[in-house]
Design a protein around this motif. Structure first.
Motif, short mmCIF file in Angstrom:
data_model
loop_
_atom_site.label_atom_id
_atom_site.label_comp_id
_atom_site.label_asym_id
_atom_site.label_seq_id
_atom_site.Cartn_x
_atom_site.Cartn_y
_atom_site.Cartn_z
N UNK A 72 0.82 -1.22 0.00
CA UNK A 72 0.00 0.00 0.00
C UNK A 72 0.85 1.26 0.00
N UNK A 73 1.97 1.25 0.71
CA UNK A 73 2.85 2.42 0.76
C UNK A 73 3.44 2.71 -0.63
N UNK A 74 3.81 1.67 -1.35
CA UNK A 74 4.31 1.86 -2.73
C UNK A 74 3.24 2.49 -3.60
N UNK A 75 2.02 1.98 -3.46
CA UNK A 75 0.92 2.51 -4.27
C UNK A 75 0.72 4.00 -3.98
N UNK A 76 0.67 4.37 -2.71
CA UNK A 76 0.48 5.77 -2.33
C UNK A 76 1.63 6.63 -2.86
N UNK A 77 2.85 6.12 -2.76
CA UNK A 77 4.01 6.85 -3.25
C UNK A 77 3.93 7.06 -4.76
N UNK A 78 3.61 5.99 -5.50
CA UNK A 78 3.51 6.07 -6.96
C UNK A 78 2.39 7.01 -7.38
N UNK A 79 1.27 6.94 -6.69
CA UNK A 79 0.14 7.83 -6.99
C UNK A 79 0.57 9.29 -6.85
N UNK A 80 1.27 9.61 -5.78
CA UNK A 80 1.76 10.97 -5.56
C UNK A 80 2.77 11.36 -6.63
N UNK A 81 3.68 10.45 -6.97
CA UNK A 81 4.70 10.71 -7.99
C UNK A 81 4.05 11.03 -9.32
N UNK A 82 3.06 10.23 -9.70
CA UNK A 82 2.36 10.44 -10.98
C UNK A 82 1.67 11.80 -10.99
N UNK A 83 1.00 12.13 -9.90
CA UNK A 83 0.26 13.39 -9.81
C UNK A 83 1.20 14.59 -9.79
N UNK A 84 2.21 14.54 -8.95
CA UNK A 84 3.13 15.67 -8.82
C UNK A 84 3.89 15.97 -10.10
N UNK A 85 4.22 14.93 -10.85
CA UNK A 85 5.01 15.11 -12.07
C UNK A 85 4.16 15.08 -13.35
N UNK A 86 2.83 14.97 -13.19
CA UNK A 86 1.90 14.95 -14.35
C UNK A 86 2.33 13.90 -15.39
N UNK A 87 2.73 12.75 -14.90
CA UNK A 87 3.26 11.70 -15.78
C UNK A 87 2.25 11.28 -16.84
N UNK A 88 0.98 11.14 -16.43
CA UNK A 88 -0.04 10.67 -17.37
C UNK A 88 -0.27 11.65 -18.52
N UNK A 89 0.13 12.90 -18.37
CA UNK A 89 -0.01 13.89 -19.44
C UNK A 89 1.15 13.79 -20.44
N UNK A 90 2.20 13.08 -20.06
CA UNK A 90 3.40 13.00 -20.89
C UNK A 90 3.51 11.69 -21.65
N UNK A 91 3.05 10.59 -21.04
CA UNK A 91 3.21 9.27 -21.65
C UNK A 91 2.26 8.28 -20.99
N UNK A 92 2.31 7.04 -21.44
CA UNK A 92 1.51 5.98 -20.83
C UNK A 92 2.13 5.58 -19.50
N UNK A 93 1.26 5.24 -18.54
CA UNK A 93 1.73 4.85 -17.21
C UNK A 93 1.15 3.47 -16.88
N UNK A 94 2.02 2.59 -16.37
CA UNK A 94 1.63 1.24 -16.00
C UNK A 94 1.97 0.97 -14.54
N UNK A 95 1.14 0.18 -13.91
CA UNK A 95 1.42 -0.33 -12.57
C UNK A 95 1.31 -1.85 -12.62
N UNK A 96 2.30 -2.50 -12.02
CA UNK A 96 2.30 -3.95 -11.93
C UNK A 96 2.33 -4.35 -10.47
N UNK A 97 1.46 -5.28 -10.07
CA UNK A 97 1.57 -5.80 -8.71
C UNK A 97 2.78 -6.71 -8.62
N UNK A 98 3.59 -6.50 -7.59
CA UNK A 98 4.76 -7.35 -7.39
C UNK A 98 4.27 -8.76 -7.06
#
Length: 136
Positions: A72-98
């Motif tokens: 869950x901590x990884x998910x929260x961190x990645x969600x914040x990273x994506x939002x703060x850096x507007x990643x989804x506006x630049x390219x495709x974003x994928x999440x994989x469950x470990x």
């Protein structure tokens, strides 16, 4: 470097070229025709500091950013990273469950509940070969 020249020559010859990287080295010198697939290490990986933020400056719509989510901590961190850096506006974003750490269903539910602009990607090599097998 030689790899940059090789990628350029392959693109010039009409090949589709994809570079998969952990994001440690800066990718600004990579030919813009090359599709960059960049893995952003999450806190549970122990390598979160290895990502070079300059790689976010040279993303194109054809590129991909990937996160492997362990908890869950990884998910929260990645969600914040994506939002703060507007990643989804630049390219495709994928999440994989470990594999063996985060349930496919739980990660899918989190993504849907948050309407996160990412695609769920399973680590298929863990299903095709033994999860312990390296180099596949």
């Amino acid at each position: 470097s030689h790899i940059h020249e090789l990628m350029k020559l392959l693109c010039d010859a009409g090949y589709t070229v994809s570079l998969e990287t952990n994001g440690y080295y800066e990718t600004s010198a990579v030919d813009p025709r090359v599709i960059k697939v960049i893995d952003v290490k999450t806190p549970a990986s122990g390598e979160v500091e290895s990502f070079n933020l300059k790689n976010l400056e040279c993303l194109s719509r054809d590129d991909e950013i990937k996160f492997v989510i362990c908890n869950d901590a990884d998910y929260a961190w990645a969600k914040t990273f994506i939002t703060e850096h507007h990643i989804d506006e630049k390219c495709s974003v994928f999440m994989s469950p470990s594999f063996g750490e985060m349930s496919n269903e739980i990660l899918a539910r989190k993504i849907l509940d948050d309407s996160l602009p990412v695609r769920l990607q399973l680590q298929l090599h863990k299903y095709i070969w033994s999860p312990q097998q390296r180099g596949v």
